[in-house]
Design a protein around this motif. Sequence first.
Motif, PDB file in Angstrom:
ATOM      1  N   TYR A 154     -11.766  50.486 -50.964  1.00  0.00           N
ATOM      2  CA  TYR A 154     -13.175  50.205 -50.701  1.00  0.00           C
ATOM      3  C   TYR A 154     -14.050  51.010 -51.654  1.00  0.00           C
ATOM      4  O   TYR A 154     -13.791  52.189 -51.892  1.00  0.00           O
ATOM      5  CB  TYR A 154     -13.547  50.568 -49.256  1.00  0.00           C
ATOM      6  CG  TYR A 154     -15.037  50.517 -49.041  1.00  0.00           C
ATOM      7  CD1 TYR A 154     -15.684  49.294 -48.921  1.00  0.00           C
ATOM      8  CD2 TYR A 154     -15.802  51.673 -49.038  1.00  0.00           C
ATOM      9  CE1 TYR A 154     -17.057  49.236 -48.769  1.00  0.00           C
ATOM     10  CE2 TYR A 154     -17.173  51.630 -48.887  1.00  0.00           C
ATOM     11  CZ  TYR A 154     -17.799  50.404 -48.748  1.00  0.00           C
ATOM     12  OH  TYR A 154     -19.160  50.340 -48.624  1.00  0.00           O
ATOM     13  N   VAL A 155     -15.089  50.379 -52.153  1.00  0.00           N
ATOM     14  CA  VAL A 155     -16.107  51.064 -52.944  1.00  0.00           C
ATOM     15  C   VAL A 155     -17.472  50.532 -52.532  1.00  0.00           C
ATOM     16  O   VAL A 155     -17.585  49.435 -51.994  1.00  0.00           O
ATOM     17  CB  VAL A 155     -15.927  50.877 -54.471  1.00  0.00           C
ATOM     18  CG1 VAL A 155     -14.738  51.635 -54.989  1.00  0.00           C
ATOM     19  CG2 VAL A 155     -15.831  49.417 -54.844  1.00  0.00           C
ATOM     20  N   ASN A 156     -18.502  51.304 -52.822  1.00  0.00           N
ATOM     21  CA  ASN A 156     -19.852  50.837 -52.530  1.00  0.00           C
ATOM     22  C   ASN A 156     -20.264  49.768 -53.552  1.00  0.00           C
ATOM     23  O   ASN A 156     -19.533  49.484 -54.502  1.00  0.00           O
ATOM     24  CB  ASN A 156     -20.843  52.009 -52.495  1.00  0.00           C
ATOM     25  CG  ASN A 156     -20.996  52.690 -53.839  1.00  0.00           C
ATOM     26  OD1 ASN A 156     -20.840  52.099 -54.902  1.00  0.00           O
ATOM     27  ND2 ASN A 156     -21.309  53.976 -53.800  1.00  0.00           N
ATOM     28  N   GLY A 157     -21.415  49.183 -53.339  1.00  0.00           N
ATOM     29  CA  GLY A 157     -21.885  48.099 -54.214  1.00  0.00           C
ATOM     30  C   GLY A 157     -22.018  48.504 -55.667  1.00  0.00           C
ATOM     31  O   GLY A 157     -21.714  47.718 -56.563  1.00  0.00           O
ATOM     32  N   LYS A 158     -22.465  49.739 -55.924  1.00  0.00           N
ATOM     33  CA  LYS A 158     -22.641  50.192 -57.302  1.00  0.00           C
ATOM     34  C   LYS A 158     -21.312  50.323 -58.030  1.00  0.00           C
ATOM     35  O   LYS A 158     -21.240  50.124 -59.239  1.00  0.00           O
ATOM     36  CB  LYS A 158     -23.369  51.535 -57.334  1.00  0.00           C
ATOM     37  CG  LYS A 158     -24.814  51.455 -56.931  1.00  0.00           C
ATOM     38  CD  LYS A 158     -25.458  52.819 -57.001  1.00  0.00           C
ATOM     39  CE  LYS A 158     -26.920  52.753 -56.626  1.00  0.00           C
ATOM     40  NZ  LYS A 158     -27.580  54.053 -56.692  1.00  0.00           N
ATOM     41  N   GLN A 159     -20.255  50.686 -57.302  1.00  0.00           N
ATOM     42  CA  GLN A 159     -18.959  50.919 -57.940  1.00  0.00           C
ATOM     43  C   GLN A 159     -18.048  49.695 -57.977  1.00  0.00           C
ATOM     44  O   GLN A 159     -17.052  49.697 -58.702  1.00  0.00           O
ATOM     45  CB  GLN A 159     -18.231  52.057 -57.219  1.00  0.00           C
ATOM     46  CG  GLN A 159     -18.909  53.400 -57.388  1.00  0.00           C
ATOM     47  CD  GLN A 159     -18.948  53.842 -58.834  1.00  0.00           C
ATOM     48  OE1 GLN A 159     -17.942  53.805 -59.522  1.00  0.00           O
ATOM     49  NE2 GLN A 159     -20.111  54.245 -59.309  1.00  0.00           N
ATOM     50  N   GLU A 161     -18.344  46.583 -59.215  1.00  0.00           N
ATOM     51  CA  GLU A 161     -18.234  45.936 -60.530  1.00  0.00           C
ATOM     52  C   GLU A 161     -17.343  46.756 -61.458  1.00  0.00           C
ATOM     53  O   GLU A 161     -16.478  46.218 -62.157  1.00  0.00           O
ATOM     54  CB  GLU A 161     -19.633  45.769 -61.129  1.00  0.00           C
ATOM     55  CG  GLU A 161     -19.698  44.845 -62.308  1.00  0.00           C
ATOM     56  CD  GLU A 161     -21.138  44.573 -62.736  1.00  0.00           C
ATOM     57  OE1 GLU A 161     -21.298  44.038 -63.834  1.00  0.00           O
ATOM     58  OE2 GLU A 161     -22.085  44.895 -61.999  1.00  0.00           O
ATOM     59  N   LYS A 162     -17.530  48.070 -61.448  1.00  0.00           N
ATOM     60  CA  LYS A 162     -16.724  48.964 -62.297  1.00  0.00           C
ATOM     61  C   LYS A 162     -15.248  48.897 -61.907  1.00  0.00           C
ATOM     62  O   LYS A 162     -14.378  48.791 -62.763  1.00  0.00           O
ATOM     63  CB  LYS A 162     -17.241  50.392 -62.184  1.00  0.00           C
ATOM     64  CG  LYS A 162     -16.443  51.393 -62.994  1.00  0.00           C
ATOM     65  CD  LYS A 162     -16.985  52.799 -62.829  1.00  0.00           C
ATOM     66  CE  LYS A 162     -16.123  53.780 -63.604  1.00  0.00           C
ATOM     67  NZ  LYS A 162     -16.512  55.159 -63.367  1.00  0.00           N
ATOM     68  N   ARG A 163     -14.949  48.946 -60.606  1.00  0.00           N
ATOM     69  CA  ARG A 163     -13.552  48.941 -60.171  1.00  0.00           C
ATOM     70  C   ARG A 163     -12.880  47.612 -60.532  1.00  0.00           C
ATOM     71  O   ARG A 163     -11.738  47.600 -60.966  1.00  0.00           O
ATOM     72  CB  ARG A 163     -13.446  49.210 -58.675  1.00  0.00           C
ATOM     73  CG  ARG A 163     -11.987  49.234 -58.277  1.00  0.00           C
ATOM     74  CD  ARG A 163     -11.575  50.122 -57.176  1.00  0.00           C
ATOM     75  NE  ARG A 163     -11.898  51.515 -57.258  1.00  0.00           N
ATOM     76  CZ  ARG A 163     -11.815  52.338 -56.228  1.00  0.00           C
ATOM     77  NH1 ARG A 163     -11.418  51.881 -55.054  1.00  0.00           N
ATOM     78  NH2 ARG A 163     -12.111  53.607 -56.357  1.00  0.00           N
ATOM     79  N   LEU A 164     -13.574  46.504 -60.351  1.00  0.00           N
ATOM     80  CA  LEU A 164     -13.003  45.198 -60.712  1.00  0.00           C
ATOM     81  C   LEU A 164     -12.667  45.154 -62.202  1.00  0.00           C
ATOM     82  O   LEU A 164     -11.625  44.656 -62.614  1.00  0.00           O
ATOM     83  CB  LEU A 164     -13.963  44.069 -60.336  1.00  0.00           C
ATOM     84  CG  LEU A 164     -14.183  43.850 -58.839  1.00  0.00           C
ATOM     85  CD1 LEU A 164     -15.355  42.909 -58.610  1.00  0.00           C
ATOM     86  CD2 LEU A 164     -12.927  43.329 -58.173  1.00  0.00           C
ATOM     87  N   ARG A 165     -13.570  45.705 -63.019  1.00  0.00           N
ATOM     88  CA  ARG A 165     -13.352  45.739 -64.473  1.00  0.00           C
ATOM     89  C   ARG A 165     -12.218  46.704 -64.835  1.00  0.00           C
ATOM     90  O   ARG A 165     -11.341  46.371 -65.613  1.00  0.00           O
ATOM     91  CB  ARG A 165     -14.640  46.145 -65.191  1.00  0.00           C
ATOM     92  CG  ARG A 165     -14.522  46.064 -66.720  1.00  0.00           C
ATOM     93  CD  ARG A 165     -15.782  46.506 -67.444  1.00  0.00           C
ATOM     94  NE  ARG A 165     -15.967  47.943 -67.327  1.00  0.00           N
ATOM     95  CZ  ARG A 165     -16.900  48.536 -66.580  1.00  0.00           C
ATOM     96  NH1 ARG A 165     -17.751  47.832 -65.893  1.00  0.00           N
ATOM     97  NH2 ARG A 165     -16.990  49.846 -66.528  1.00  0.00           N
ATOM     98  N   MET A 166     -12.222  47.895 -64.217  1.00  0.00           N
ATOM     99  CA  MET A 166     -11.205  48.904 -64.528  1.00  0.00           C
ATOM    100  C   MET A 166      -9.792  48.389 -64.277  1.00  0.00           C
ATOM    101  O   MET A 166      -8.876  48.710 -65.013  1.00  0.00           O
ATOM    102  CB  MET A 166     -11.404  50.163 -63.684  1.00  0.00           C
ATOM    103  CG  MET A 166     -12.472  51.079 -64.189  1.00  0.00           C
ATOM    104  SD  MET A 166     -12.558  52.696 -63.342  1.00  0.00           S
ATOM    105  CE  MET A 166     -11.857  52.461 -61.757  1.00  0.00           C
ATOM    106  N   PHE A 167      -9.635  47.612 -63.213  1.00  0.00           N
ATOM    107  CA  PHE A 167      -8.301  47.129 -62.869  1.00  0.00           C
ATOM    108  C   PHE A 167      -8.045  45.720 -63.377  1.00  0.00           C
ATOM    109  O   PHE A 167      -7.022  45.119 -63.048  1.00  0.00           O
ATOM    110  CB  PHE A 167      -8.061  47.234 -61.368  1.00  0.00           C
ATOM    111  CG  PHE A 167      -8.052  48.660 -60.894  1.00  0.00           C
ATOM    112  CD1 PHE A 167      -7.214  49.599 -61.474  1.00  0.00           C
ATOM    113  CD2 PHE A 167      -8.895  49.077 -59.893  1.00  0.00           C
ATOM    114  CE1 PHE A 167      -7.215  50.922 -61.051  1.00  0.00           C
ATOM    115  CE2 PHE A 167      -8.896  50.394 -59.463  1.00  0.00           C
ATOM    116  CZ  PHE A 167      -8.059  51.320 -60.048  1.00  0.00           C
TER     117      PHE A 167
END
Length: 190
Positions: A154-159, A161-167
Amino acid sequence: MKKIKEVLVVEGKDDTKAINRAVNADTIETRGSAINDETLALIEKLADQRGVIIFTDPDFSGEKIRKIVAEAVPNAKHAFLPKKAGRPGKAGGSLGVEHATPEAIRDALSHVYTETEAAPELISHADLVAAGLIGGAGAKRRREELGEQLQIGYVNGKQLEKRLRMFGIQPDTFAAAVAQLTPAKGDFRE
């Protein structure tokens, strides 16, 4: 019992016990979120020798540890335990790897991600808004469900997009996971 070659980075001895019930793996314990320099240096050394998988609790402290270790070891792999798998019985109470069933641990470790630094943006902010994952009623709940579907935590809304891109989550994988989410308020799909 499945043998894992990488060393699992966990928070404490109870996590190690739970992992040993599920798989054959070596662990290194951070003993909380105040990771000392000696432990971090050991994790870096193990990452060079065998590789490491960060497998922390699905809570604030676990994410803090994940961030600290990932900064020191950018090539670390990540495994995520869904919140519901790390909570004994009903909602509330303690949360963590130590409470997960062997099956939940094996499942989480079968979906390991590696961060990709220069990954292109495959899923835009507008895609996240359109999917009801940011800025609307039920967005937090939908992000929690998405994290479980994709096994990225789980991540907040700000993170998000970053997590989807990172993985490197692909648009078709994202779309399939979004289709499985509980409808957002005002979403009348059948």
